[in-house]
Every structure is written in structure tokens, then in C-alpha cells.
Motif scaffolding. Structure first.
Motif, PDB file in Angstrom:
ATOM      1  N   VAL B 163       0.963  -1.105  -0.034  1.00 44.93           N
ATOM      2  CA  VAL B 163       0.089  -0.029   0.102  1.00 44.93           C
ATOM      3  C   VAL B 163       1.166   1.207   0.131  1.00 44.93           C
ATOM      4  N   ASN B 164       0.734   2.152  -1.152  1.00 44.89           N
ATOM      5  CA  ASN B 164       1.674   3.186  -1.250  1.00 44.89           C
ATOM      6  C   ASN B 164       0.658   4.365  -0.614  1.00 44.89           C
ATOM      7  N   THR B 165       1.059   5.162   0.122  1.00 37.78           N
ATOM      8  CA  THR B 165       0.522   6.486   0.585  1.00 37.78           C
ATOM      9  C   THR B 165       1.534   7.570   0.826  1.00 37.78           C
ATOM     10  N   THR B 166       1.402   8.803   0.592  1.00 34.20           N
ATOM     11  CA  THR B 166       2.135   9.891   0.589  1.00 34.20           C
ATOM     12  C   THR B 166       3.192   9.942   1.759  1.00 34.20           C
ATOM     13  N   GLU B 167       2.644   9.429   2.846  1.00 33.72           N
ATOM     14  CA  GLU B 167       3.254   9.501   4.081  1.00 33.72           C
ATOM     15  C   GLU B 167       4.195   7.993   4.170  1.00 33.72           C
ATOM     16  N   GLY B 168       4.068   7.246   3.514  1.00 38.73           N
ATOM     17  CA  GLY B 168       4.929   5.854   3.579  1.00 38.73           C
ATOM     18  C   GLY B 168       4.305   4.788   2.796  1.00 38.73           C
TER      19      GLY B 168
END
Lengths: 170, 310
Positions: B163-168
Motif C-alpha cells: 500500500v503506497n501512501t504519501t506518508e509511507g
């Protein structure tokens, strides 16, 4: 009434159409089927259909539209039903100076005539009655029935010959 | 043979008065003439049965009125027929592009939740105001999603699930975990199995096992324990454990579609507890009362927060 500018959807125009065409239309169907109720139902349906499609039909075509719709409906409904036409008998105008015998004779003849008219083939009967009762010219009858004037004249003549044969001598 | 029998329009012309004088004279001399005349005269006195023209017209008008009530109103076409063709082509073109691309997008609005089943039957619960994207093509070989917001994942066993998020980034092999990743806030809770978390802000790496949680607050990584089978928000309640107030308020804003005026309070205070999704008054009370914060409505959907005076 200008035929190009008036819309059938206009209520006044619609009423005008009804007032001008409904009676002959109703009689015409009556001559075919011999049933006033059925004839009036067919006329009613034809006018309702005309109203529903009023935006698609120009005034000049309204009359033939009504006749086409009515004829089709009549053909769909009627399966060679033996018909019985009822005609109102006009008492001869100014009949006071006729002898009672003459009147009786006239009446008897009229009854006989009605019977033989009812027995005419449909094609001859409708032409004959449109001409004699509705006082339509052959050109108008040809338009209503959808045949040529020549054909109307032939049917008219044939109707008279048939009536004469059926009625016998007096 | 007499002409009225041989000429098949003769009698018709006699009726309409179109015979020549000579023809008429000859016809009058035939023995059939009187009877034809009588037939013609009598037939002209006949009349079709009377009918009530007005009554029939009223019937027709009544029927027309009914039909108009039933039928659609008469319409004038504003959009020509070809325009539908063009519109359909555009939709089709987009559709083809969409399927070629294989990109799938889900999003929830304020106070919405969405349950999603991925192609491998992994399940995702999307909390309010969140977006999720993934490529459905060749999903089995490339289990990768992009998340913005909060979601709970129940991952089926298989290849690496990312899972890619802008935070990690969070990477797992078959497990259940909850992610909250919004602007400047990143939290992962592992409910089952093992999760590897990489924070993009701090490059911190953490491996979480069941009951472990991880978050980044002000660029500091925090790890704590919890005892839950699944996140409480799936049951209509949001639970927090020493969570910065700013994140709690974001969560409230997402659930109730409200905006807080935070200018007069310290948003770095920590909150432990939960709030319900079903009752905004109760939710505000449970969050702000223990924090000694008063709140008041300020305009439509805006809530002003101030520290309570002791």
C-alpha cells in the motif's frame, strides 16, 4: 382556413376538422358495418389518434388520415358480419296532398329499398349511400374510398343495376 | 341491349346529371326508367341514423385529455439524434481507455464508508473521505494500491501486498491491518500477521506484529500496543490511543462534515478514547469534554473551539 399555417394541434383547428369531417366519416363507416355504435367508436378512436399525432400531420392530410385510420380499424374489427342497415325514413315533404294509398305505397317501397340496399355488396353500398344520402360528388367519394372516379362511377352504376334487379317490378 | 346495361358508367352519369340530352331522352323511353327513377328518388329521402355530434366530440375531448395525462408531454427535440451517437462514442472511447488502463478508483465522501473486494478476494474497508486506487489488471502478480485517508485491509495470502501512501509504504504477506495516511499524519495498526512499514518522511522502518501499532508524529516514530480484533470504526466508532488532537479532529471532520476553527487551542495535545459516528453532539462531548475544550457553532458547519476557563 389556410391549410399550411394551421396546426392540427391547435384546438380550434381540431374542432374545425371534427365539425367538417366527422359526420361523413361516421356515415361512411356506418354504411360499411351497419352498426352506429361501432361506427362512432371507430370515429372516436380515429380522432383521438389524430390528436395524439397532431404534430406529425398537416391539416391538408388530416381528412385522408382519418379515413385511413378508420378503414383500417374497421377491417381489423369486422369479420364479414352480416349487416343490417337502419335508415331513417324521411316522410316525403309536403305529404299532405298525397293520397293515403300513395303514402302507404311509398313507405312500402322505402322499406323494400332499405332491405335491398342492406344486401348490396359493401363496395357498391358505400358508394351508393355516400352519393345519395351524404350527397357527395364522385370526386369526393373517390377520395374517401380511395379509388378512381371511374371506379366510383362503375360501382354506382352496378349498385343501381343490382337494386333494380332485387327490387323487381312495381 | 340498352345502353344503361352495356355502358358501365351510364347510370352513374345519369345520377350526377352528366348524360347528354339525347342519352337522357333515349333512357327515359326504356321500360326500366320509371323504376330507376323511383329507386333514386326514394334513396334520396333516406338518411343515416342520427348521431349526436356534440356528445361524440365531448367524448373524444375527454379521451384526449386522459391520453395526455398518461402520455408524455409533447416534446420538441432540443438535442438532435446524432448527438446521442456522438455522446455514446465518447463514453465508449473513455470506457475502452478505462479498461485498457485497468485503473480502478474508489472514494468515499464525508460520513461514508465503503467495503471493497479486491480481485484476489482481499477486503478493504474505506473510512470516510478517503481515496483508494489500484490496477485491476494482473492484480495477482502486482498487488499494489495507493491510499489517501483511512482504510482497513484484510489481505489474502499471496505475493507481496503493497500500500503506497504519501506518508509511507506498507508491505505485507497476508494479514489484516489499518492504515491512516493523510497529510502529515501516518498511522498503521496490525491486527493479524506481520506488516512492514516504511515512513517516507523519516525513512523509519518498522515491522509490526499482531497488536502493534505505529505512527509518525512530528517526524518521530511511535510504537504502541493495542488489543482489538478489528478497528472500531468498522462498528461505527473511532478509537484513539494517545493520538494528536489534530488527527482526532480530522477524523471528526470526515465523519460529520464539519470544520473546526482550531486557532485558539493546542492541537498537539494527545487524546485517548473514542467517539461514535451516529451522534455528533455526543461525539463532540466525548472528545472535547475530557480535553477541557469548549465548543460553539460558528456559522454553517463550522465549530469554534476554545479552552475552557477554569
Amino acid at each position: 382556413m389556410s391549410e399550411k399555417t394551421k396546426s392540427v394541434c391547435d384546438e380550434k383547428t381540431y374542432e374545425w376538422i371534427y365539425n367538417n369531417y366527422s359526420q361523413t366519416l361516421r356515415n361512411f363507416i356506418y354504411y360499411k358495418c351497419g352498426d352506429t355504435q361501432q361506427a362512432e367508436d371507430i370515429v372516436q378512436n380515429a380522432f383521438v389518434k389524430l390528436w395524439n399525432n397532431c404534430s406529425k400531420i398537416i391539416l391538408g392530410k388530416a381528412k385522408s388520415y382519418l379515413y385511413t385510420i378508420s378503414k383500417n380499424e374497421f377491417l381489423n374489427e369486422v369479420a364479414h358480419k352480416k349487416i343490417q342497415l337502419e335508415h331513417q325514413v324521411y316522410l316525403a315533404k309536403g305529404s299532405t296532398n298525397e293520397s293515403p294509398e300513395f303514402l302507404l305505397e311509398e313507405q312500402e317501397f322505402a322499406i323494400k329499398l332499405k332491405r335491398v340496399i342492406a344486401n348490396l355488396p359493401e363496395k357498391q353500398r358505400e358508394v351508393f349511400l355516400l352519393s345519395r344520402i351524404d350527397k357527395k360528388k364522385y370526386s369526393e367519394i373517390s377520395e374517401i374510398v380511395g379509388i378512381t372516379i371511374k371506379a366510383v362511377e362503375k360501382r354506382m352504376s352496378q349498385a343501381l343495376i343490382t337494386l333494380r334487379e332485387q327490387i323487381g317490378n312495381i | 341491349m340498352e345502353s344503361h346495361l352495356t355502358d358501365n358508367t351510364f347510370l352513374a352519369r345519369w345520377i350526377s346529371g352528366d348524360l347528354t340530352p339525347e342519352e337522357l331522352e333515349t333512357f327515359k323511353k326504356t321500360k326500366d326508367y320509371p323504376i330507376y327513377k323511383k329507386i333514386n328518388d326514394a334513396s334520396q329521402t333516406l338518411d343515416a341514423p342520427l348521431y349526436n355530434k356534440l356528445e361524440l366530440f365531448e367524448k373524444i375531448q375527454h379521451e384526449n385529455a386522459i391520453q395526455e395525462l398518461i402520455a408524455k408531454p409533447k416534446v420538441i427535440k432540443l438535442i438532435p439524434n446524432w448527438a446521442y451517437g456522438v455522446a455514446a462514442s465518447i463514453v465508449l472511447a473513455f470506457g475502452v481507455f478505462y479498461f485498457m488502463n485497468g485503473q480502478t478508483h474508489f472514494e468515499t465522501d464525508f460520513s461514508e464508508q465503503l467495503a471493497i473486494t479486491l480481485p484476489d478476494f482481499s477486503k478493504v474497508q474505506l473510512n470516510a473521505n478517503s481515496q483508494l486506487d489500484y490496477k485491476s489488471r494482473q492484480w495477482e502478480n502486482n498487488r499494489e494500491l495507493t491510499l489517501n485517508g483511512e482504510a482497513f485491509f484484510d489481505v489474502e495470502k499471496g505475493t507481496s501486498f503493497k500500500v503506497n501512501t504519501t506518508e509511507g509504504t506498507i508491505e505485507v504477506l497476508g494479514t489484516e491491518f489499518n492504515i491512516t495516511a493523510r497529510d502529515n499524519y501516518f498511522e498503521v495498526q496490525c491486527f493479524e500477521g506481520k506488516v512492514k512499514v516504511i515512513s517516507s518522511a523519516t525513512n523509519n522502518e518498522a515491522i509490526l506484529t499482531q497488536g502493534k501499532a505505529f505512527r509518525i508524529v512530528n517526524n518521530n516514530a511511535e510504537v504502541w500496543d493495542f488489543i482489538l480484533d478489528e478497528p472500531n470504526w468498522l462498528q461505527g466508532e473511532s478509537t484513539f490511543n494517545k493520538t494528536p488532537l489534530s488527527e482526532v479532529m480530522t477524523s471528526l471532520e470526515n465523519q460529520f462534515e464539519i470544520v473546526f476553527d482550531k486557532s485558539k487551542i493546542d492541537v498537539n495535545k494527545r487524546f485517548t478514547g473514542s467517539f461514535t459516528h451516529s451522534d455528533i453532539k455526543l461525539a463532540l462531548k466525548t472528545v472535547f469534554a475530557p480535553m477541557d475544550i469548549s465548543y460553539a457553532a460558528k456559522g454553517k458547519n463550522t465549530i469554534l473551539l476554545v479552552n475552557s476557563i477554569k
